[in-house]
Scaffold this motif. Structure first.
Motif, PDB file in Angstrom:
ATOM      1  N   LYS A 183       0.831  -1.209   0.000  1.00 23.14           N
ATOM      2  CA  LYS A 183       0.000   0.000   0.000  1.00 23.14           C
ATOM      3  C   LYS A 183       0.864   1.257   0.000  1.00 23.14           C
ATOM      4  O   LYS A 183       0.613   2.204  -0.752  1.00 23.14           O
ATOM      5  CB  LYS A 183      -0.917  -0.017   1.221  1.00 23.14           C
ATOM      6  CG  LYS A 183      -1.748   1.247   1.383  1.00 23.14           C
ATOM      7  CD  LYS A 183      -2.582   1.193   2.653  1.00 23.14           C
ATOM      8  CE  LYS A 183      -3.317   2.507   2.870  1.00 23.14           C
ATOM      9  NZ  LYS A 183      -4.108   2.484   4.135  1.00 23.14           N
ATOM     10  N   GLU A 199      -6.442   0.677   0.076  1.00 21.70           N
ATOM     11  CA  GLU A 199      -6.074  -0.684   0.454  1.00 21.70           C
ATOM     12  C   GLU A 199      -5.381  -1.350  -0.726  1.00 21.70           C
ATOM     13  O   GLU A 199      -5.696  -1.081  -1.883  1.00 21.70           O
ATOM     14  CB  GLU A 199      -7.314  -1.497   0.850  1.00 21.70           C
ATOM     15  CG  GLU A 199      -7.012  -2.886   1.359  1.00 21.70           C
ATOM     16  CD  GLU A 199      -8.270  -3.663   1.728  1.00 21.70           C
ATOM     17  OE1 GLU A 199      -8.148  -4.787   2.235  1.00 21.70           O
ATOM     18  OE2 GLU A 199      -9.375  -3.128   1.493  1.00 21.70           O
ATOM     19  N   ARG A 201      -3.802  -5.402  -1.457  1.00 22.70           N
ATOM     20  CA  ARG A 201      -3.535  -6.748  -0.948  1.00 22.70           C
ATOM     21  C   ARG A 201      -3.216  -7.688  -2.098  1.00 22.70           C
ATOM     22  O   ARG A 201      -3.722  -7.519  -3.211  1.00 22.70           O
ATOM     23  CB  ARG A 201      -4.733  -7.295  -0.157  1.00 22.70           C
ATOM     24  CG  ARG A 201      -4.973  -6.575   1.164  1.00 22.70           C
ATOM     25  CD  ARG A 201      -6.039  -7.252   2.005  1.00 22.70           C
ATOM     26  NE  ARG A 201      -6.195  -6.598   3.285  1.00 22.70           N
ATOM     27  CZ  ARG A 201      -5.441  -6.844   4.347  1.00 22.70           C
ATOM     28  NH1 ARG A 201      -4.478  -7.742   4.271  1.00 22.70           N
ATOM     29  NH2 ARG A 201      -5.643  -6.206   5.479  1.00 22.70           N
TER      30      ARG A 201
END
Length: 287
Positions: A183, A199, A201
């Motif tokens: 991030k 965000e 991931r």
């Protein structure tokens, strides 16, 4: 280039005034044409043009949306207040969405820290926070977000190993830290485009197909070695504790040779993969 919020007029009132002026201009034009009065016809036509000019300045702003205003190429401000608004008709309007958006990168083939080819992909959640930077600092901020996110993901994959059996950070083992690092890595690249990363991931992580079978065997071997190491450490501790308790309670006095034999037997019992078969010594400990 920084965003400047522009205050505009309520478009509803301007719409009413413009429609009234348009109707009056049409009625005036019809009456003047019947009377064949050239001066009044010109005045009525001017009224219609003025009403049309006023109505041309109307525009709408949806929730979580902004309109970037320019006057002959110069940036004059951004309108964020939703609803029907009115601004100078000479202003050009460019819509910029400030809604939260996300995308999943393609499956990238890169080499990790140890040089192993892996496939990796990520999901990035982002939104535009500065419409001026998004519009004027980069050519296409949507494409910029995609390209820079994949570049940050490639760079991240080369910093960490795929897996690690010790306490070191790895792509598979420390997912929370990896997500925070990813991030921050993407945010540093996108901040100049007026984009905030909410965000990021990893959504896909695997060895490349050509080495997947071999790396699976390596993982299994590494896991077995790590488990054996833990078993040996525990067994040595238990043997040491047993010798200390026998000596402290004076249960039996053992010379160095018998201690070595006892240690060997205990290690076999504790570290063996299968259950051991006990052998009862009917004589002394020396026979």
């Amino acid at each position: 280039m920084r965003e400047r919020e522009r205050q505009t007029m309520n478009g509803v009132a301007v719409l009413v005034v413009g429609l009234v002026g348009l109707l009056l201009g049409i009625l005036w034009l019809v009456l003047a044409a019947r009377q064949k009065d050239g001066l009044q016809v010109a005045a009525a036509a001017a009224t219609l043009v003025a009403a049309g000019f006023v109505l041309a300045g109307l525009f709408t702003v949806a929730p979580n949306e902004a309109q970037v205003l320019q006057l002959f190429g110069d940036y004059v401000g951004t309108v964020r207040q939703p609803g029907l608004r009115w601004a100078n008709p000479f202003f050009t309007k460019h819509k910029v969405s400030t809604r939260v958006r996300n995308f999943e990168s393609a499956h990238l083939k890169v080499n990790d820290l140890e040089g192993n080819p892996i496939e990796i992909a990520a999901v990035v959640v982002w939104k535009v926070v500065d419409t001026a930077e998004a519009s004027f600092e980069v050519d296409d901020y949507n494409n910029y977000v995609h390209v820079q996110s994949e570049a940050a993901l490639r760079n991240l994959a080369t910093i960490y190993p795929y897996d690690s059996h010790d306490d070191h950070e790895s792509l598979r083992g420390t997912t929370a830290k990896i997500a925070d690092h990813l991030k921050q890595e993407i945010h540093d690249r996108l901040i100049k485009a007026g984009v905030e990363v909410l965000e990021a991931r990893i959504s896909h992580l695997a060895y490349a197909p050509e080495i997947a079978a071999a790396m699976l065997q390596r993982q299994q071997a590494g896991a077995i070695i790590a488990a054996r190491q833990r078993i040996v450490e525990g067994a040595v501790g238990m043997v040491e504790m047993a010798l200390e308790m026998l000596s402290a309670k004076q249960v039996v006095q053992l010379d160095e040779e018998r201690k070595a034999q006892m240690v060997s037997n205990l290690l076999v019992v504790l570290c063996g993969e299968r259950g051991t078969q006990p052998v009862v010594n009917a004589g002394t400990i020396y026979q």
